[in-house]
Enzyme design. Structure first.
Site, PDB file in Angstrom:
ATOM      1  CE1 TYR A  41      -1.279   1.337   7.153  1.00  0.00           C
ATOM      2  CE2 TYR A  41      -0.052   2.832   5.738  1.00  0.00           C
ATOM      3  CZ  TYR A  41      -0.368   2.362   6.995  1.00  0.00           C
ATOM      4  OH  TYR A  41       0.233   2.921   8.101  1.00  0.00           O
ATOM      5  CE  LYS A 100      -5.510  -5.356   8.959  1.00  0.00           C
ATOM      6  NZ  LYS A 100      -6.791  -4.843   9.528  1.00  0.00           N
ATOM      7  NE  ARG A 138      -9.395 -10.469  22.452  1.00  0.00           N
ATOM      8  CZ  ARG A 138      -8.876  -9.252  22.526  1.00  0.00           C
ATOM      9  NH1 ARG A 138      -9.170  -8.467  23.555  1.00  0.00           N
ATOM     10  NH2 ARG A 138      -8.058  -8.795  21.587  1.00  0.00           N
ATOM     11  CG  HIS A 173      -7.361   1.241  16.574  1.00  0.00           C
ATOM     12  ND1 HIS A 173      -6.651   0.113  16.244  1.00  0.00           N
ATOM     13  CD2 HIS A 173      -8.468   0.796  17.223  1.00  0.00           C
ATOM     14  CE1 HIS A 173      -7.297  -0.960  16.678  1.00  0.00           C
ATOM     15  NE2 HIS A 173      -8.404  -0.558  17.281  1.00  0.00           N
ATOM     16  CD  GLU A 209      -7.769  -4.048   5.751  1.00  0.00           C
ATOM     17  OE1 GLU A 209      -8.844  -4.680   5.765  1.00  0.00           O
ATOM     18  OE2 GLU A 209      -7.343  -3.415   6.731  1.00  0.00           O
ATOM     19  N   GLY A 217      -1.608  -7.699  16.180  1.00  0.00           N
ATOM     20  CA  GLY A 217      -0.528  -7.231  15.324  1.00  0.00           C
ATOM     21  C   GLY A 217       0.256  -8.340  14.648  1.00  0.00           C
TER      22      GLY A 217
END
Length: 452
Positions: free
Chosen positions: A202, A158, A292, A208, A200, A165
């Site tokens: 997976y 990441k 946000r 999610h 990290e 994404g």
């Protein structure tokens, strides 16, 4: 309360914010690029001002132009919406220097939580569970490869400054690691001007799950329950719902308390989202925080009865939260479908063009958030989302039935959309049973995206 608010965004979220301002009696200012001269947000706002040509970097990402517009129009606050400058710490800092309220958290918090590796470290120190991974960021493929071997494959690569994404790759072994790392890092440099990466473990086929939080300037924080955002394509959300079919009241309480603890750990203010991965054994791990308002905020509004945009404005104006955690009750079930100008049968190719006819559904518990209208010309320069269709039912089964009915009534002519694809998802047996995870689309609809 603010006497005038400038909306530093476009499309449906700009329209959404303008409507909230109107209901609160606050005059609004729309900014627009030359390509958006006829967009609905420019017509609905009390005032509108052009800030540059079509390319985002010359208009909606042009901080100086936006701040100059706010000064010229005598706006006391700026609402950034989502995307563009909404999570840009430099922009929030410039607003403060110009004595303009930024409707969101402080620049310091945006920077701290926007850097994924820093956020992981902060959450770990606060006792929030995180996905096992490297403790420090990495910059070269050599040090990253060594860390991947220590963590154990598969690993998620990441970008520390990533989002949406971008700058993300899954590596299942050393044979594909170097290429995946280099591609993700190049994407990060191109998209975020940052080569900082982290790794990290997976978590395979998770859900999610994200928790909406509200926090005022006086240390009060509440969560508004969860949203299930597991229906994704290439890490981009397609459909969201609240609450999650996988969350029991006991787990909701535990995850919600963790989300509140995470927000308090950084002294958070305004609306934000704590995102978790939930594995098959109901273990949850902090993934990231979005500083946000989210695209999918309407489903939370539908089940709580709160207006999150109004809450953002009140908090930014210095008002305390008008609620405690005990006041938050979830009622029924809500689903949101993102309707995009794209062709699913051609690998979701964007399809800008002129809309010749629009018919939107209605009825009890049906909501449309959009900026389009008949004869509207969709510019090719921006995100392809046309509208969000949101429904609310007494339970999940009735909400699914209502969404299928609403999708069947929705008509958008002149361009290609993903409307039929959304209907197929809602009609799939696994979805109707609530059996979803982040691999749902590639598992059941590989014909649309080549299994990618």
């Amino acid at each position: 309360m603010f006497r005038k608010i400038l909306i530093a965004n476009r499309g449906e979220i700009a329209v959404r914010i303008i409507r909230a301002c109107r209901e609160m009696g606050i005059p609004s200012v729309a900014v627009y690029s030359e390509a958006d001269r006829d967009s609905l947000h420019t017509l609905l706002a009390d005032e509108a001002i052009c800030i540059g040509p079509a390319p985002s970097d010359k208009s909606y990402l042009n901080m100086e132009q936006i701040l100059a517009a706010a000064a010229a129009m005598k706006a006391e606050a700026i609402h950034p919406g989502f995307g563009f400058l909404s999570e840009n710490a430099k922009f929030a800092e410039l607003c403060e220097k110009c004595n303009i309220a930024f409707i969101g958290p402080s620049a310091e918090i945006i920077h701290r939580m926007g850097n994924k590796s820093e956020a992981r470290k902060t959450m770990t120190e606060a006792g929030v569970p995180v996905v096992p991974g490297g403790k420090e960021p990495v910059y070269t493929v050599e040090e990253a490869r060594k860390m991947a071997e220590e963590i154990g494959y598969p690993v998620m690569i990441k970008a520390s400054s990533g989002g949406g994404g971008k700058g993300m790759r899954i590596s299942y072994g050393p044979e594909d690691f170097d290429g995946n790392f280099q591609n993700a890092q190049m994407e990060s440099v191109k998209g975020f001007s940052d080569d900082t990466m982290y790794l990290e473990k997976y978590v395979e086929r998770p859900r999610h799950i994200e928790f909406q939080i509200l926090a005022d300037k006086y240390g009060h924080v509440v969560h508004l329950g969860e949203r299930d955002c597991s229906i994704q394509r290439r890490h981009q959300k397609v459909l969201e719902e609240a609450p999650s079919a996988a969350i029991s009241p006991e787990l909701r309480k535990k995850m919600g308390e963790t989300a509140v603890r995470a927000a308090k750990a950084v002294g958070y203010e305004n609306a934000g989202t704590i995102e978790f991965l939930l594995d098959k054994d109901k273990h949850f791990y902090f993934m990231e925080m979005n500083t946000r308002i989210q695209v999918e905020h309407p489903v939370t509004e539908m089940v709580t009865g709160l207006d999150l945009i109004k809450e953002q404005i009140r908090i930014a104006a210095g008002e305390p939260l008008g609620m405690t955690q005990d006041d938050i009750k979830l009622h029924g079930h809500a689903i949101e479908c993102r309707i995009n100008a794209e062709n699913p049968s051609k690998n979701f190719m964007p399809c800008p063009g002129r809309i010749t006819n629009v018919h939107v559904p209605g009825g009890n518990g049906v909501r449309i958030d959009s900026h389009i209208y008949s004869d509207y010309q969709i510019p090719p320069n921006y995100d392809s989302m046309l509208l969000k269709l949101i429904v609310h039912g007494s339970d999940r089964e009735s909400a699914v039935a209502k969404m299928r009915s609403a999708l069947g009534e929705l008509v958008i002519e002149g361009i290609e959309t993903n409307l039929d694809f959304q209907f197929e998802i809602l009609s799939h047996e696994a979805y109707q049973k609530g059996d979803t995870n982040t691999h749902f689309i590639q598992t059941y609809f590989s014909e649309y995206c080549g299994g990618k």
